[in-house]
Each structure stands twice: as C-alpha cells, then as structure tokens.
Motif scaffolding. Structure first.
Motif, mmCIF file in Angstrom:
data_model
loop_
_atom_site.group_PDB
_atom_site.id
_atom_site.type_symbol
_atom_site.label_atom_id
_atom_site.label_comp_id
_atom_site.label_asym_id
_atom_site.label_seq_id
_atom_site.Cartn_x
_atom_site.Cartn_y
_atom_site.Cartn_z
ATOM 1 N N LEU A 1 0.816 -1.212 0.000
ATOM 2 C CA LEU A 1 0.000 0.000 0.000
ATOM 3 C C LEU A 1 0.855 1.269 0.000
ATOM 4 O O LEU A 1 0.373 2.342 -0.366
ATOM 5 C CB LEU A 1 -0.942 0.007 1.206
ATOM 6 N N LEU A 2 2.113 1.121 0.391
ATOM 7 C CA LEU A 2 3.009 2.282 0.355
ATOM 8 C C LEU A 2 3.262 2.756 -1.078
ATOM 9 O O LEU A 2 3.649 3.902 -1.293
ATOM 10 C CB LEU A 2 4.336 1.944 1.039
ATOM 11 N N SER A 3 3.039 1.882 -2.041
ATOM 12 C CA SER A 3 3.244 2.267 -3.443
ATOM 13 C C SER A 3 2.040 2.984 -4.036
ATOM 14 O O SER A 3 2.135 3.546 -5.123
ATOM 15 C CB SER A 3 3.559 1.021 -4.282
ATOM 16 N N VAL A 4 0.915 2.998 -3.332
ATOM 17 C CA VAL A 4 -0.314 3.594 -3.867
ATOM 18 C C VAL A 4 -0.152 5.086 -4.162
ATOM 19 O O VAL A 4 -0.574 5.544 -5.237
ATOM 20 C CB VAL A 4 -1.512 3.302 -2.936
ATOM 21 N N PRO A 5 0.449 5.900 -3.296
ATOM 22 C CA PRO A 5 0.613 7.312 -3.652
ATOM 23 C C PRO A 5 1.460 7.520 -4.918
ATOM 24 O O PRO A 5 1.149 8.391 -5.744
ATOM 25 C CB PRO A 5 1.305 7.925 -2.426
ATOM 26 N N LEU A 6 2.493 6.712 -5.069
ATOM 27 C CA LEU A 6 3.325 6.819 -6.268
ATOM 28 C C LEU A 6 2.521 6.451 -7.518
ATOM 29 O O LEU A 6 2.612 7.123 -8.545
ATOM 30 C CB LEU A 6 4.544 5.915 -6.136
ATOM 31 N N ILE A 7 1.741 5.396 -7.412
ATOM 32 C CA ILE A 7 0.892 4.992 -8.535
ATOM 33 C C ILE A 7 -0.127 6.088 -8.835
ATOM 34 O O ILE A 7 -0.385 6.414 -10.006
ATOM 35 C CB ILE A 7 0.205 3.644 -8.227
ATOM 36 N N GLY A 8 -0.699 6.670 -7.788
ATOM 37 C CA GLY A 8 -1.655 7.766 -7.980
ATOM 38 C C GLY A 8 -1.025 8.975 -8.639
ATOM 39 O O GLY A 8 -1.631 9.620 -9.506
ATOM 40 N N TRP A 9 0.176 9.292 -8.244
ATOM 41 C CA TRP A 9 0.872 10.446 -8.835
ATOM 42 C C TRP A 9 1.193 10.190 -10.305
ATOM 43 O O TRP A 9 1.080 11.076 -11.134
ATOM 44 C CB TRP A 9 2.162 10.711 -8.052
ATOM 45 N N ARG A 10 1.605 8.960 -10.618
ATOM 46 C CA ARG A 10 2.046 8.645 -11.970
ATOM 47 C C ARG A 10 0.882 8.359 -12.923
ATOM 48 O O ARG A 10 0.868 8.835 -14.046
ATOM 49 C CB ARG A 10 2.988 7.416 -11.922
ATOM 50 N N TRP A 11 -0.133 7.596 -12.471
ATOM 51 C CA TRP A 11 -1.195 7.164 -13.386
ATOM 52 C C TRP A 11 -2.593 7.647 -13.000
ATOM 53 O O TRP A 11 -3.554 7.342 -13.684
ATOM 54 C CB TRP A 11 -1.205 5.639 -13.501
ATOM 55 N N GLY A 12 -2.728 8.303 -11.876
ATOM 56 C CA GLY A 12 -4.021 8.870 -11.521
ATOM 57 C C GLY A 12 -4.745 8.101 -10.422
ATOM 58 O O GLY A 12 -4.318 7.038 -9.967
ATOM 59 N N PHE A 13 -5.884 8.692 -10.036
ATOM 60 C CA PHE A 13 -6.657 8.180 -8.921
ATOM 61 C C PHE A 13 -7.201 6.780 -9.182
ATOM 62 O O PHE A 13 -7.188 5.928 -8.299
ATOM 63 C CB PHE A 13 -7.816 9.139 -8.599
ATOM 64 N N ALA A 14 -7.697 6.541 -10.384
ATOM 65 C CA ALA A 14 -8.300 5.232 -10.690
ATOM 66 C C ALA A 14 -7.268 4.113 -10.562
ATOM 67 O O ALA A 14 -7.566 3.048 -10.008
ATOM 68 C CB ALA A 14 -8.900 5.246 -12.088
ATOM 69 N N ALA A 15 -6.070 4.342 -11.049
ATOM 70 C CA ALA A 15 -5.017 3.332 -10.942
ATOM 71 C C ALA A 15 -4.626 3.113 -9.479
ATOM 72 O O ALA A 15 -4.388 1.971 -9.058
ATOM 73 C CB ALA A 15 -3.803 3.741 -11.761
#
Length: 89
Positions: free
Chosen positions: A29-43
């Motif tokens: 779950l620590l990777s979720v902010p990075l994923i959100g920053w890179r690919w958006g909220f849905a990702a």
C-alpha cells in the motif's frame, strides 16, 4: 498414521508462519501514492483494492487450511487413542 500426523504438524507450523507473514504484503500500500501520482486516482484505487484483496485472501486461505488440518489432526489423535484402548483391552 504417524506419517500423516507428522505431515499435518509440519503443515500447521507452515500455515501459522504464513498467517504471521501475510499482513506484511500490505506494505504494498506504500506504493499507492506513487501509482496515484504517476497514473491517476483510478489506478491508485485499483492498486489499493488489489493489495487489500490479496492480503485478505492469503489470510483466509491460510486460516481455512489451518482449521481443516487441526480438525483432521484432532480426529487422527482420537482414532489413535481408540485403537490404543482397543488393543490394550
């Protein structure tokens, strides 16, 4: 029967270890902010849902097998005890 008992005890030990390790998968779950920053909220939402589901499923599978094996071990011990009592009398 002794071989089955050994196998059950070994698997029970492994399952208990798996149950203590499974929550660590939640660190994904620590990777979720990075994923959100890179690919958006849905990702990010999809990643969070996937990680939480993975952790819950891993815990459930380990728990259910643990319950099954402990029940089988109890039944095996009862059967061995009844055989010992029968052979003694």
């Amino acid at each position: 029967m002794a071989d089955r008992e050994t196998w059950l005890l070994g698997n029970i030990t492994e399952l208990r270890t798996s149950m203590t390790r499974a929550p660590y998968m939640g660190l994904g779950l620590l990777s979720v902010p990075l994923i959100g920053w890179r690919w958006g909220f849905a990702a990010a939402a999809l990643a969070a849902f996937s990680i939480i589901t993975l952790v819950c499923v891993a815990l459930y599978v380990a728990w259910s097998h643990l319950q099954e094996y402990e029940g089988e071990l109890t039944a095996l011990h009862r059967k061995m005890k009844s055989l010992d009592e029968t052979s003694a009398s």
